[in-house]
Design a protein around this motif. Structure first.
Motif, PDB file in Angstrom:
ATOM      1  N   UNK A  69     -17.856  18.759 -29.809  1.00 35.07           N
ATOM      2  CA  UNK A  69     -17.784  18.616 -28.357  1.00 35.07           C
ATOM      3  C   UNK A  69     -17.483  19.992 -27.763  1.00 35.07           C
ATOM      4  N   UNK A  70     -18.464  20.575 -27.106  1.00 37.25           N
ATOM      5  CA  UNK A  70     -18.324  21.935 -26.576  1.00 37.25           C
ATOM      6  C   UNK A  70     -17.199  22.025 -25.552  1.00 37.25           C
ATOM      7  N   UNK A  71     -17.157  21.092 -24.606  1.00 32.81           N
ATOM      8  CA  UNK A  71     -16.134  21.134 -23.557  1.00 32.81           C
ATOM      9  C   UNK A  71     -14.733  20.976 -24.147  1.00 32.81           C
ATOM     10  N   UNK A  72     -14.564  20.040 -25.084  1.00 37.13           N
ATOM     11  CA  UNK A  72     -13.253  19.826 -25.700  1.00 37.13           C
ATOM     12  C   UNK A  72     -12.831  21.047 -26.518  1.00 37.13           C
ATOM     13  N   UNK A  73     -13.773  21.636 -27.250  1.00 40.76           N
ATOM     14  CA  UNK A  73     -13.461  22.833 -28.034  1.00 40.76           C
ATOM     15  C   UNK A  73     -13.083  23.989 -27.115  1.00 40.76           C
TER      16      UNK A  73
ATOM     17  N   UNK B  14      -9.561  23.481 -25.877  1.00 42.11           N
ATOM     18  CA  UNK B  14      -8.570  23.750 -26.929  1.00 42.11           C
ATOM     19  C   UNK B  14      -8.405  25.250 -27.152  1.00 42.11           C
ATOM     20  N   UNK B  15      -9.494  25.996 -27.124  1.00 42.94           N
ATOM     21  CA  UNK B  15      -9.403  27.451 -27.314  1.00 42.94           C
ATOM     22  C   UNK B  15      -8.696  28.108 -26.131  1.00 42.94           C
ATOM     23  N   UNK B  16      -8.946  27.612 -24.926  1.00 42.45           N
ATOM     24  CA  UNK B  16      -8.244  28.145 -23.745  1.00 42.45           C
ATOM     25  C   UNK B  16      -6.745  27.893 -23.857  1.00 42.45           C
ATOM     26  N   UNK B  17      -6.369  26.712 -24.362  1.00 40.23           N
ATOM     27  CA  UNK B  17      -4.942  26.401 -24.544  1.00 40.23           C
ATOM     28  C   UNK B  17      -4.286  27.372 -25.514  1.00 40.23           C
TER      29      UNK B  17
ATOM     30  N   UNK C 248     -20.519  32.396 -30.330  1.00 37.15           N
ATOM     31  CA  UNK C 248     -21.301  31.387 -29.625  1.00 37.15           C
ATOM     32  C   UNK C 248     -21.033  30.025 -30.247  1.00 37.15           C
ATOM     33  N   UNK C 249     -20.529  29.091 -29.426  1.00 33.24           N
ATOM     34  CA  UNK C 249     -20.238  27.725 -29.862  1.00 33.24           C
ATOM     35  C   UNK C 249     -21.249  26.791 -29.217  1.00 33.24           C
TER      36      UNK C 249
END
Length: 115
Positions: free
Chosen positions: A72-76, A79-82, A111-112
């Motif tokens: 899930x691109x948005x969820x990943x 999580x990385x922003x957190x 690139x994800x």
């Protein structure tokens, strides 16, 4: 038949970079030394090449040398922003490919993608 053996990413410190990719992308570190580090997702590999490897590429690539598929691109991205990473907004076409970018320890574009 030809198959892809590995993608290469230039880094300053393969051991530290391997830890970053393990922590943030969940890749498994197969090996890590001052020369290089090999990461895997179980079937595909990425090799982080340090200066001692003899590869004459400077870390900080402004383009992605490999893409990393996530569930899930948005969820990943969230999580990385957190974790304090600067991550782009989700872009692309949902019928083709959604993606985000961030940068690793050495400034290489990561690139994800969702497929």
């Amino acid at each position: 038949m030809t198959s892809i053996a590995s993608a290469f990413v230039p880094v300053h410190d393969p051991v530290a970079a391997a830890d970053w990719y393990r922590e943030h992308l969940g890749l498994t570190v197969e090996s890590a030394s001052s020369f290089s580090a090999v990461l895997t997702d179980g079937s595909r590999r990425v090799t982080l090449m340090g200066p001692r490897s003899g590869i004459a590429a400077t870390p900080g690539l402004p383009w992605a040398s490999a893409s990393y598929r996530v569930d899930d691109v948005a969820r990943t991205a969230a999580a990385l922003r957190e974790r304090g990473l600067d991550v782009s907004d989700v872009a692309g076409d949902p019928s083709v490919c959604l993606f985000v970018t961030t940068r690793d320890l050495d400034g290489n574009v990561v690139l994800l993608v969702d497929r």
